[in-house]
Motif scaffolding. Structure first.
Motif, PDB file in Angstrom:
ATOM      1  N   MET A 128       0.864  -1.165   0.000  1.00 36.38           N
ATOM      2  CA  MET A 128       0.000   0.000   0.000  1.00 36.38           C
ATOM      3  C   MET A 128       0.908   1.225   0.000  1.00 36.38           C
ATOM      4  N   ALA A 129       0.605   2.160  -0.892  1.00 33.90           N
ATOM      5  CA  ALA A 129       1.403   3.383  -0.973  1.00 33.90           C
ATOM      6  C   ALA A 129       0.486   4.581  -1.152  1.00 33.90           C
ATOM      7  N   ARG A 130       0.761   5.624  -0.375  1.00 34.39           N
ATOM      8  CA  ARG A 130       0.018   6.886  -0.485  1.00 34.39           C
ATOM      9  C   ARG A 130       0.715   7.740  -1.532  1.00 34.39           C
ATOM     10  N   LEU A 131      -0.078   8.332  -2.414  1.00 35.65           N
ATOM     11  CA  LEU A 131       0.450   9.213  -3.450  1.00 35.65           C
ATOM     12  C   LEU A 131       0.384  10.660  -2.984  1.00 35.65           C
ATOM     13  N   SER A 132       1.008  11.554  -3.732  1.00 31.06           N
ATOM     14  CA  SER A 132       1.101  12.958  -3.319  1.00 31.06           C
ATOM     15  C   SER A 132      -0.256  13.655  -3.219  1.00 31.06           C
ATOM     16  N   ASP A 133      -1.266  13.159  -3.922  1.00 31.94           N
ATOM     17  CA  ASP A 133      -2.592  13.778  -3.855  1.00 31.94           C
ATOM     18  C   ASP A 133      -3.479  13.128  -2.793  1.00 31.94           C
ATOM     19  N   ALA A 134      -2.886  12.291  -1.917  1.00 35.06           N
ATOM     20  CA  ALA A 134      -3.545  11.592  -0.814  1.00 35.06           C
ATOM     21  C   ALA A 134      -4.316  10.354  -1.265  1.00 35.06           C
ATOM     22  N   SER A 135      -4.380  10.096  -2.565  1.00 37.13           N
ATOM     23  CA  SER A 135      -4.954   8.837  -3.027  1.00 37.13           C
ATOM     24  C   SER A 135      -3.888   7.762  -2.822  1.00 37.13           C
ATOM     25  N   GLY A 136      -4.132   6.559  -3.309  1.00 36.65           N
ATOM     26  CA  GLY A 136      -3.126   5.536  -3.108  1.00 36.65           C
ATOM     27  C   GLY A 136      -3.300   4.358  -4.034  1.00 36.65           C
ATOM     28  N   VAL A 137      -2.353   3.451  -3.929  1.00 38.63           N
ATOM     29  CA  VAL A 137      -2.407   2.203  -4.678  1.00 38.63           C
ATOM     30  C   VAL A 137      -2.128   1.056  -3.720  1.00 38.63           C
ATOM     31  N   VAL A 138      -2.765  -0.073  -4.022  1.00 36.09           N
ATOM     32  CA  VAL A 138      -2.597  -1.275  -3.209  1.00 36.09           C
ATOM     33  C   VAL A 138      -2.247  -2.409  -4.156  1.00 36.09           C
ATOM     34  N   LEU A 139      -1.222  -3.146  -3.804  1.00 37.96           N
ATOM     35  CA  LEU A 139      -0.802  -4.287  -4.610  1.00 37.96           C
ATOM     36  C   LEU A 139      -1.280  -5.570  -3.945  1.00 37.96           C
ATOM     37  N   ASP A 140      -2.017  -6.371  -4.688  1.00 31.95           N
ATOM     38  CA  ASP A 140      -2.407  -7.712  -4.252  1.00 31.95           C
ATOM     39  C   ASP A 140      -1.337  -8.644  -4.789  1.00 31.95           C
ATOM     40  N   GLU A 141      -0.414  -9.026  -3.924  1.00 33.53           N
ATOM     41  CA  GLU A 141       0.716  -9.835  -4.362  1.00 33.53           C
ATOM     42  C   GLU A 141       0.300 -11.230  -4.812  1.00 33.53           C
ATOM     43  N   GLU A 142      -0.742 -11.780  -4.211  1.00 35.04           N
ATOM     44  CA  GLU A 142      -1.208 -13.115  -4.609  1.00 35.04           C
ATOM     45  C   GLU A 142      -1.839 -13.092  -5.995  1.00 35.04           C
ATOM     46  N   GLY A 143      -2.729 -12.141  -6.204  1.00 38.12           N
ATOM     47  CA  GLY A 143      -3.435 -12.061  -7.480  1.00 38.12           C
ATOM     48  C   GLY A 143      -2.722 -11.225  -8.510  1.00 38.12           C
ATOM     49  N   LEU A 144      -1.611 -10.630  -8.122  1.00 41.26           N
ATOM     50  CA  LEU A 144      -0.832  -9.762  -8.996  1.00 41.26           C
ATOM     51  C   LEU A 144      -1.699  -8.676  -9.626  1.00 41.26           C
ATOM     52  N   GLU A 145      -2.506  -8.038  -8.782  1.00 39.54           N
ATOM     53  CA  GLU A 145      -3.359  -6.948  -9.235  1.00 39.54           C
ATOM     54  C   GLU A 145      -2.999  -5.680  -8.464  1.00 39.54           C
ATOM     55  N   VAL A 146      -3.238  -4.559  -9.101  1.00 36.36           N
ATOM     56  CA  VAL A 146      -3.039  -3.265  -8.459  1.00 36.36           C
ATOM     57  C   VAL A 146      -4.387  -2.570  -8.401  1.00 36.36           C
ATOM     58  N   PHE A 147      -4.718  -2.056  -7.233  1.00 31.80           N
ATOM     59  CA  PHE A 147      -5.973  -1.343  -7.032  1.00 31.80           C
ATOM     60  C   PHE A 147      -5.670   0.107  -6.699  1.00 31.80           C
ATOM     61  N   ALA A 148      -6.353   1.012  -7.363  1.00 33.33           N
ATOM     62  CA  ALA A 148      -6.227   2.441  -7.068  1.00 33.33           C
ATOM     63  C   ALA A 148      -7.366   2.833  -6.139  1.00 33.33           C
ATOM     64  N   VAL A 149      -7.055   3.663  -5.162  1.00 39.12           N
ATOM     65  CA  VAL A 149      -8.083   4.162  -4.247  1.00 39.12           C
ATOM     66  C   VAL A 149      -7.980   5.678  -4.170  1.00 39.12           C
ATOM     67  N   ASN A 150      -9.125   6.323  -3.969  1.00 42.26           N
ATOM     68  CA  ASN A 150      -9.113   7.772  -3.814  1.00 42.26           C
ATOM     69  C   ASN A 150      -8.664   8.118  -2.391  1.00 42.26           C
ATOM     70  N   ALA A 151      -8.638   9.394  -2.072  1.00 41.42           N
ATOM     71  CA  ALA A 151      -8.124   9.842  -0.776  1.00 41.42           C
ATOM     72  C   ALA A 151      -8.928   9.273   0.390  1.00 41.42           C
ATOM     73  N   SER A 152     -10.248   9.215   0.264  1.00 42.39           N
ATOM     74  CA  SER A 152     -11.041   8.663   1.365  1.00 42.39           C
ATOM     75  C   SER A 152     -10.811   7.159   1.493  1.00 42.39           C
ATOM     76  N   GLY A 153     -10.649   6.469   0.379  1.00 40.24           N
ATOM     77  CA  GLY A 153     -10.325   5.051   0.421  1.00 40.24           C
ATOM     78  C   GLY A 153      -8.987   4.799   1.090  1.00 40.24           C
ATOM     79  N   MET A 154      -8.025   5.657   0.802  1.00 41.41           N
ATOM     80  CA  MET A 154      -6.712   5.524   1.424  1.00 41.41           C
ATOM     81  C   MET A 154      -6.807   5.766   2.920  1.00 41.41           C
TER      82      MET A 154
END
Length: 79
Positions: free
Chosen positions: A1-27
């Motif tokens: 899980m990483a927070r981006l400069s605009d307060a949104s973020g990304v989450v990596l599902d290492e098992e499924g090898l998927e990346v999910f983007a979340v908005n600031a409230s999701g983060m």
């Protein structure tokens, strides 16, 4: 899980090898969950304080977030 400069973020599902983007409230919710918050009422409070929204809006956002997380997790379990 990483927070981006605009307060949104990304989450990596290492098992499924998927990346999910979340908005600031999701983060905000992901970080609260990571920190041990499991009560929906407390998640609602976090959004109300962090984003200056009313209770109805925060409750709807938490509900939407939880439903999306469940949908993504159950999709992963099926495959």
């Amino acid at each position: 899980m990483a927070r981006l400069s605009d307060a949104s973020g990304v989450v990596l599902d290492e098992e499924g090898l998927e990346v999910f983007a979340v908005n600031a409230s999701g983060m905000c919710l992901l970080e609260a969950l990571r920190d041990g918050v499991v009560d929906r009422a407390e998640l609602v409070e976090q959004l109300m304080e962090g984003f200056d929204v009313d209770r109805t809006t925060a409750e709807a956002d938490v509900e939407s977030f939880v439903r999306g997380a469940i949908r993504n997790l159950s999709r992963r379990d099926v495959g």
